[in-house]
Scaffold this active site. Structure first.
Site, PDB file in Angstrom:
ATOM      1  N   ARG A 246      -8.500  -0.928   4.343  1.00  0.00           N
ATOM      2  CA  ARG A 246      -7.668   0.159   3.803  1.00  0.00           C
ATOM      3  C   ARG A 246      -6.309  -0.367   3.362  1.00  0.00           C
ATOM      4  O   ARG A 246      -5.710   0.196   2.436  1.00  0.00           O
ATOM      5  CB  ARG A 246      -7.457   1.241   4.865  1.00  0.00           C
TER       6      ARG A 246
ATOM      7  N   ASP B 126       4.394   0.429  12.001  1.00  0.00           N
ATOM      8  CA  ASP B 126       3.243  -0.285  11.440  1.00  0.00           C
ATOM      9  C   ASP B 126       3.198  -1.750  11.879  1.00  0.00           C
ATOM     10  O   ASP B 126       2.138  -2.379  11.819  1.00  0.00           O
ATOM     11  CB  ASP B 126       3.280  -0.235   9.898  1.00  0.00           C
TER      12      ASP B 126
ATOM     13  N   LYS C 107       0.834  -1.215   0.000  1.00  0.00           N
ATOM     14  CA  LYS C 107       0.000   0.000   0.000  1.00  0.00           C
ATOM     15  C   LYS C 107       0.865   1.260   0.000  1.00  0.00           C
ATOM     16  O   LYS C 107       0.627   2.194  -0.761  1.00  0.00           O
ATOM     17  CB  LYS C 107      -0.896  -0.010   1.246  1.00  0.00           C
ATOM     18  N   ASN C 108       1.871   1.254   0.863  1.00  0.00           N
ATOM     19  CA  ASN C 108       2.654   2.480   1.023  1.00  0.00           C
ATOM     20  C   ASN C 108       3.573   2.754  -0.158  1.00  0.00           C
ATOM     21  O   ASN C 108       4.156   3.829  -0.260  1.00  0.00           O
ATOM     22  CB  ASN C 108       3.472   2.427   2.318  1.00  0.00           C
TER      23      ASN C 108
ATOM     24  N   CYS D  37      -6.553  10.537  11.251  1.00  0.00           N
ATOM     25  CA  CYS D  37      -5.936  11.066  12.473  1.00  0.00           C
ATOM     26  C   CYS D  37      -6.060  10.081  13.636  1.00  0.00           C
ATOM     27  O   CYS D  37      -5.896  10.436  14.782  1.00  0.00           O
ATOM     28  CB  CYS D  37      -6.566  12.391  12.868  1.00  0.00           C
TER      29      CYS D  37
ATOM     30  N   ARG E 242      -1.477  14.255  13.307  1.00  0.00           N
ATOM     31  CA  ARG E 242      -0.589  13.955  12.175  1.00  0.00           C
ATOM     32  C   ARG E 242      -0.423  15.224  11.342  1.00  0.00           C
ATOM     33  O   ARG E 242      -1.058  15.410  10.313  1.00  0.00           O
ATOM     34  CB  ARG E 242      -1.148  12.802  11.335  1.00  0.00           C
TER      35      ARG E 242
HETATM   36  C1  UD1 Z   1       3.898   6.705   6.457  1.00  0.00           C
HETATM   37  C2  UD1 Z   1       3.152   5.416   6.201  1.00  0.00           C
HETATM   38  C3  UD1 Z   1       2.579   4.871   7.490  1.00  0.00           C
HETATM   39  C4  UD1 Z   1       3.680   4.726   8.543  1.00  0.00           C
HETATM   40  C5  UD1 Z   1       4.480   6.013   8.690  1.00  0.00           C
HETATM   41  C6  UD1 Z   1       5.692   5.877   9.579  1.00  0.00           C
HETATM   42  C7  UD1 Z   1       2.340   5.729   3.960  1.00  0.00           C
HETATM   43  C8  UD1 Z   1       1.168   5.901   3.065  1.00  0.00           C
HETATM   44  N1  UD1 Z   1       2.085   5.695   5.255  1.00  0.00           N
HETATM   45  O1  UD1 Z   1       2.970   7.635   6.976  1.00  0.00           O
HETATM   46  O2  UD1 Z   1       2.023   3.602   7.219  1.00  0.00           O
HETATM   47  O3  UD1 Z   1       3.108   4.417   9.791  1.00  0.00           O
HETATM   48  O4  UD1 Z   1       4.947   6.456   7.393  1.00  0.00           O
HETATM   49  O5  UD1 Z   1       6.503   4.867   9.125  1.00  0.00           O
HETATM   50  O6  UD1 Z   1       3.451   5.566   3.513  1.00  0.00           O
HETATM   51  N2  UD1 Z   1       5.174  14.430  10.981  1.00  0.00           N
HETATM   52  C9  UD1 Z   1       5.169  15.760  11.299  1.00  0.00           C
HETATM   53  N3  UD1 Z   1       4.946  16.657  10.298  1.00  0.00           N
HETATM   54  C10 UD1 Z   1       4.755  16.286   9.017  1.00  0.00           C
HETATM   55  C11 UD1 Z   1       4.760  14.912   8.699  1.00  0.00           C
HETATM   56  C12 UD1 Z   1       4.990  14.012   9.701  1.00  0.00           C
HETATM   57  O7  UD1 Z   1       5.337  16.147  12.455  1.00  0.00           O
HETATM   58  O8  UD1 Z   1       4.563  17.150   8.143  1.00  0.00           O
HETATM   59  C13 UD1 Z   1       5.384  13.433  12.047  1.00  0.00           C
HETATM   60  C14 UD1 Z   1       4.149  12.543  12.239  1.00  0.00           C
HETATM   61  O9  UD1 Z   1       3.214  13.149  13.080  1.00  0.00           O
HETATM   62  C15 UD1 Z   1       4.763  11.300  12.844  1.00  0.00           C
HETATM   63  C16 UD1 Z   1       6.130  11.233  12.163  1.00  0.00           C
HETATM   64  O10 UD1 Z   1       6.396  12.535  11.662  1.00  0.00           O
HETATM   65  O11 UD1 Z   1       4.945  11.478  14.216  1.00  0.00           O
HETATM   66  C17 UD1 Z   1       6.208  10.200  11.047  1.00  0.00           C
HETATM   67  O12 UD1 Z   1       5.256  10.504  10.071  1.00  0.00           O
HETATM   68  P1  UD1 Z   1       5.498  10.187   8.533  1.00  0.00           P
HETATM   69  O13 UD1 Z   1       6.803   9.489   8.352  1.00  0.00           O
HETATM   70  O14 UD1 Z   1       5.276  11.439   7.764  1.00  0.00           O
HETATM   71  O15 UD1 Z   1       4.328   9.188   8.259  1.00  0.00           O
HETATM   72  P2  UD1 Z   1       3.323   9.184   7.031  1.00  0.00           P
HETATM   73  O16 UD1 Z   1       4.047   9.549   5.788  1.00  0.00           O
HETATM   74  O17 UD1 Z   1       2.077   9.888   7.386  1.00  0.00           O
END
Ligand code: UD1
Length: 417
Positions: free
Chosen positions: A398, A306, A22-23, A116, A121
């Site tokens: 999902r 995950d 998925k990711n 969320c 997030r």
């Molecule tokens: C992706 C994965 C999700 C996985 C996560 C962490 C996809 C579609 N989803 O989610 O399955 O659990 O990586 O491995 O690939 N953060 C901020 N600001 C931002 C963005 C992120 O503070 O603008 C923080 C988030 O709140 C979280 C951390 O960074 O605490 C990691 O988030 P991120 O790596 O961005 O996860 P996703 O890309 O949402």
């Protein structure tokens, strides 16, 4: 609303080909906007998150058609620049369309994404990345507007966010100048995104490491890519075998993408043999797992957040206490009440879960409140005595393609009705 009925206590045996990740597919689908030629995506999993991305692509004017397990995206006619709240809220990854829209259209209007359930997030890193590439990004009245074609630049991420790294890569490929992403996320899905962009004629280097370099401005053409195997689905399957006992061969996944999870199960007494694109795994029925040293989730190559929930479900019946420290998402213990209802002994302190192994779990009525938490409840149910009724399947769908078929083919008594 359908419910999954699981009769636990049956060992899992056999072979299973893991679905596409998925990711990996979600950023690739958004990346299809960067070319006017068709892109064929093979091994594309049938998931509600994929449907949500396809819906956004249709809304923006692209055509998407399924041919077996291949999704063909033709974005020649894409001309939309905005995504409405309903579509944005359908999944967290909707934000990944921001970078490609900015690159192709020079403008984008989005709302905040959904998803969320794991705690706050934020998307500040995504927006900062686009600003560093020269886009004018504003937030007002719940709308995010992005104006101006990106010109490239240095994107220095305060945290190696997966989504922000992908958004920056997707935007940078269509920028006029070059971009360097510093402190980039290193997940295998990012390496595949680089492979995809280069396949289409982009010039991207360094994915898998902390610095990614993108030469912008190359015209992209069409192409064909096959989505890599989903390491989190594989981790869920192995957790199921660790919980219920048995012996399986998991095909289509690279063991190196799962090394922290495999190492943990080995420490707990499971047997693992890794091949090039397969993993043989066994947990003897007469030998319960042992507790493992504390597990701390971390960005790749650390222990994946995950996998925390499904792996925890397997350790609910290990001998001794295992501590899970969650460092990525503040509220990622939504599966704990369900595990407790099945007899698990788990206490939460701050960002940690203390899992004191019990001799067995029992069936219960439980509800998934998030995707991987749902996987965890299914794993626990496989080892529980009696029947578990698992609802909240919309979360599971999902990211797991026919979870009941995966475990059912391996001998589990599991049905969706
Ligand atoms: C992706 C994965 C999700 C996985 C996560 C962490 C996809 C579609 N989803 O989610 O399955 O659990 O990586 O491995 O690939 N953060 C901020 N600001 C931002 C963005 C992120 O503070 O603008 C923080 C988030 O709140 C979280 C951390 O960074 O605490 C990691 O988030 P991120 O790596 O961005 O996860 P996703 O890309 O949402």
């Amino acid at each position: 609303m359908s419910v999954m009925y699981i009769q636990g206590g049956v060992p899992l045996e056999g072979e299973w080909q893991v679905q596409g990740a998925k990711n990996s597919v979600l950023p690739i689908l958004a990346g299809c906007l960067l070319t006017r030629e068709p892109v064929a995506i093979a091994n594309c999993p049938r998931l509600s998150d994929v449907e949500a991305a396809v819906d956004i692509l249709h809304h923006l004017g692209a055509r998407c058609t399924w041919e077996g397990d291949t999704l063909v995206v033709d974005a020649a006619g894409a001309c939309g620049t905005s995504i409405d709240e309903g579509r944005m809220r359908a999944m967290r990854s909707s934000i990944i369309f921001l970078g490609p829209l900015a690159a192709r259209m020079g403008e984008a209007t989005l709302t905040y994404p959904g998803g969320c359930e794991l705690g706050p997030r934020p998307i500040d890193l995504h927006l900062a990345a686009l600003r560093e590439m020269g886009c004018r990004v504003e937030e007002a009245d719940g709308l995010i507007t992005c104006m101006g074609k990106p010109r490239g630049g240095v994107v220095s991420l305060a945290f190696p966010s997966v989504g922000a790294t992908e958004n920056a890569m997707l935007c940078a490929v269509g920028a006029r100048g070059d971009t360097t992403i510093v402190n980039a996320a290193r997940e295998p899905e990012i390496v595949q995104l680089q492979e995809f962009l280069n396949l289409l004629g982009g010039k991207v280097w360094g994915a898998g490491g902390s610095v990614i370099t993108i030469q912008g401005g190359h015209q992209l053409h069409g192409g064909h890519i096959s989505i890599l195997g989903d390491r989190i689905v594989a981790a869920t399957l192995l957790s199921g075998v660790a919980a219920a006992g048995g012996e399986v061969q998991v095909q289509g996944v690279d063991w190196r993408h799962l090394s922290t999870v495999l190492q943990l199960f080995e420490q707990a007494g499971c047997r693992v043999r890794s091949g090039t694109r397969s993993i043989w795994f066994r947990r003897r029925r007469d030998t319960p797992m042992r507790a493992a040293p504390p597990i701390r989730t971390a960005p790749y190559p650390g222990f994946p957040t995950d996998a925390q929930a499904p792996v925890m479900a397997a350790f609910a019946t290990a001998r001794g206490t295992t501590i899970f420290q969650e460092t990525i998402f503040s509220r990622r213990f939504g599966h704990v009440p369900g595990l407790r209802a099945m007899g698990a002994d788990i206490s939460l302190h701050g960002g940690g879960a203390w899992v004191r192994g019990v001799s067995g779990l029992h069936g219960a009525q439980v509800t998934a409140t998030d995707l991987r938490g749902g996987g965890a409840l299914a794993v626990a149910a496989l080892s529980a005595q009696g029947e578990t009724q698992l609802s909240g399947l919309e979360h599971i769908d999902r990211g797991y393609e026919r979870l009941e078929e995966m475990f059912g083919r391996l001998g589990a008594q599991i049905q969706r009705r």
